[in-house]
Design a protein around this motif. Sequence first.
Motif, mmCIF file in Angstrom:
data_model
loop_
_atom_site.group_PDB
_atom_site.id
_atom_site.type_symbol
_atom_site.label_atom_id
_atom_site.label_comp_id
_atom_site.label_asym_id
_atom_site.label_seq_id
_atom_site.Cartn_x
_atom_site.Cartn_y
_atom_site.Cartn_z
ATOM 1 N N UNK A 1 -11.598 24.336 19.428
ATOM 2 C CA UNK A 1 -12.995 24.754 19.303
ATOM 3 C C UNK A 1 -13.269 25.969 20.186
ATOM 4 N N UNK A 2 -12.740 25.963 21.404
ATOM 5 C CA UNK A 2 -12.904 27.112 22.299
ATOM 6 C C UNK A 2 -12.222 28.345 21.700
ATOM 7 N N UNK A 3 -11.058 28.167 21.109
ATOM 8 C CA UNK A 3 -10.370 29.290 20.458
ATOM 9 C C UNK A 3 -11.230 29.866 19.328
ATOM 10 N N UNK A 4 -11.850 28.991 18.540
ATOM 11 C CA UNK A 4 -12.700 29.463 17.455
ATOM 12 C C UNK A 4 -13.899 30.247 17.961
ATOM 13 N N UNK A 5 -14.500 29.806 19.076
ATOM 14 C CA UNK A 5 -15.639 30.539 19.635
ATOM 15 C C UNK A 5 -15.203 31.903 20.161
ATOM 16 N N UNK A 6 -14.034 31.963 20.791
ATOM 17 C CA UNK A 6 -13.557 33.230 21.341
ATOM 18 C C UNK A 6 -13.203 34.235 20.247
ATOM 19 N N UNK A 7 -12.825 33.738 19.075
ATOM 20 C CA UNK A 7 -12.460 34.627 17.962
ATOM 21 C C UNK A 7 -13.597 34.795 16.962
ATOM 22 N N UNK B 1 -13.170 36.989 29.837
ATOM 23 C CA UNK B 1 -12.391 35.887 29.266
ATOM 24 C C UNK B 1 -11.753 35.022 30.346
ATOM 25 N N UNK B 2 -11.246 35.632 31.409
ATOM 26 C CA UNK B 2 -10.657 34.841 32.492
ATOM 27 C C UNK B 2 -11.724 33.957 33.126
ATOM 28 N N UNK B 3 -12.914 34.500 33.333
ATOM 29 C CA UNK B 3 -13.985 33.699 33.918
ATOM 30 C C UNK B 3 -14.379 32.543 33.009
ATOM 31 N N UNK B 4 -14.493 32.802 31.715
ATOM 32 C CA UNK B 4 -14.979 31.787 30.796
ATOM 33 C C UNK B 4 -13.903 30.775 30.411
ATOM 34 N N UNK C 1 -8.005 37.535 39.939
ATOM 35 C CA UNK C 1 -7.482 37.623 41.300
ATOM 36 C C UNK C 1 -7.625 39.041 41.866
ATOM 37 N N UNK C 2 -7.241 40.034 41.095
ATOM 38 C CA UNK C 2 -7.219 41.405 41.597
ATOM 39 C C UNK C 2 -7.092 42.353 40.409
ATOM 40 N N UNK C 3 -7.014 43.639 40.699
ATOM 41 C CA UNK C 3 -6.870 44.636 39.649
ATOM 42 C C UNK C 3 -5.544 44.492 38.896
ATOM 43 N N UNK C 4 -4.508 44.034 39.598
ATOM 44 C CA UNK C 4 -3.205 43.873 38.952
ATOM 45 C C UNK C 4 -3.278 42.848 37.823
ATOM 46 N N UNK C 5 -4.042 41.775 38.017
ATOM 47 C CA UNK C 5 -4.173 40.787 36.950
ATOM 48 C C UNK C 5 -4.942 41.359 35.756
ATOM 49 N N UNK C 6 -5.987 42.122 36.022
ATOM 50 C CA UNK C 6 -6.728 42.747 34.928
ATOM 51 C C UNK C 6 -5.846 43.688 34.127
ATOM 52 N N UNK C 7 -5.008 44.440 34.824
ATOM 53 C CA UNK C 7 -4.106 45.373 34.138
ATOM 54 C C UNK C 7 -3.089 44.596 33.303
ATOM 55 N N UNK C 8 -2.568 43.499 33.868
ATOM 56 C CA UNK C 8 -1.559 42.715 33.160
ATOM 57 C C UNK C 8 -2.123 42.123 31.866
ATOM 58 N N UNK C 9 -3.315 41.522 31.934
ATOM 59 C CA UNK C 9 -3.900 40.929 30.740
ATOM 60 C C UNK C 9 -4.385 42.005 29.766
ATOM 61 N N UNK C 10 -4.814 43.155 30.295
ATOM 62 C CA UNK C 10 -5.238 44.244 29.407
ATOM 63 C C UNK C 10 -4.067 44.755 28.571
ATOM 64 N N UNK D 1 -3.331 42.309 20.590
ATOM 65 C CA UNK D 1 -4.654 42.195 19.999
ATOM 66 C C UNK D 1 -5.440 41.053 20.627
ATOM 67 N N UNK D 2 -6.667 40.901 20.167
ATOM 68 C CA UNK D 2 -7.550 39.881 20.745
ATOM 69 C C UNK D 2 -7.011 38.480 20.473
ATOM 70 N N UNK D 3 -6.534 38.209 19.267
ATOM 71 C CA UNK D 3 -6.041 36.874 18.934
ATOM 72 C C UNK D 3 -4.823 36.507 19.789
ATOM 73 N N UNK D 4 -3.890 37.438 19.943
ATOM 74 C CA UNK D 4 -2.734 37.148 20.780
ATOM 75 C C UNK D 4 -3.116 36.921 22.228
ATOM 76 N N UNK D 5 -4.083 37.687 22.712
ATOM 77 C CA UNK D 5 -4.565 37.513 24.084
ATOM 78 C C UNK D 5 -5.226 36.154 24.274
ATOM 79 N N UNK D 6 -6.089 35.759 23.325
ATOM 80 C CA UNK D 6 -6.764 34.456 23.415
ATOM 81 C C UNK D 6 -5.741 33.324 23.357
ATOM 82 N N UNK D 7 -4.761 33.439 22.475
ATOM 83 C CA UNK D 7 -3.729 32.400 22.390
ATOM 84 C C UNK D 7 -2.946 32.285 23.692
ATOM 85 N N UNK D 8 -2.612 33.420 24.303
ATOM 86 C CA UNK D 8 -1.864 33.379 25.565
ATOM 87 C C UNK D 8 -2.686 32.741 26.673
ATOM 88 N N UNK D 9 -3.990 33.015 26.698
ATOM 89 C CA UNK D 9 -4.848 32.395 27.718
ATOM 90 C C UNK D 9 -4.912 30.877 27.528
#
Length: 250
Positions: free
Chosen positions: A79-85, A106-109, A116-125, A132-140
């Motif tokens: 259900x959370x995956x469906x809301x994010x997509x 997305x990390x907050x929600x 944690x820091x800028x390095x984490x934002x760069x890694x997930x970006x 893409x967004x779907x692959x990112x949501x699935x990995x989270x």
Amino acid sequence: MAIPLLAYSPTCPNQRVDALGAPDDEAIIYSTDNQYSPTEMGDLINAAYRQIFFHAFRWDRETILESQLRNRQITVRDFIRGLLLSNTFIDSFYNKNSNYRFVEHCVQKVLGRKVYNEAEKIAWSAVVMTKGVKGFVDDLLNSEEYIENFGENTVPYHRRRTLPSRTLGETPFNITSPRYDGYYRAKLGFPQTIWQEVVRNFTSYENRPKNGDPSLFLNMARSVNTQGGNPGRTSVYDIDIEKSVPYRKR
């Protein structure tokens, strides 16, 4: 070509600190493990909307996903995956933000913590850029951190809002984090100063003048011309007595 998640060093924010036996500001946990009645399931669904959307209007709600969750055809994680997509989330958070800001949202929600820091934002970006967004949501949602803290049946929540030595907790992310970043807020005209003037000049009902109050007639009194007319200046030598005195004929 998709690249693996870049390595980053986790810092030690609030949610990584042990409680040390002190009372903690525990969030209300909603899980299908102990939700059975339709009312309780409705509370769980509303909690998921608050966590992901902050607020869902009637046209934002995903009725098909809600029905599948109520009938236990999907899990809370699905259900959370469906809301994010959903179109609402993509348009409100992905289309109106940079990749870095989108990752932060997305990390907050989803993981219930700040980045944690800028390095984490760069890694997930980089994941957003390559998968893409779907692959990112699935990995989270498939990450070890998410599975360990929320599993299949628990709605994500703000983890560890207070430290043992603090008396006041942190405000939840879905309230403190603006939906749009500064660039898009400026394009949309936020904040609108006209509402600031309305709020600043607002008078409560108790302080408003009642019927018969003299202040209600102040504008009318100010509009009255208080200067009298100038009297005419006529010399007595210019008065024709014969014509001025009425004469009655017999």
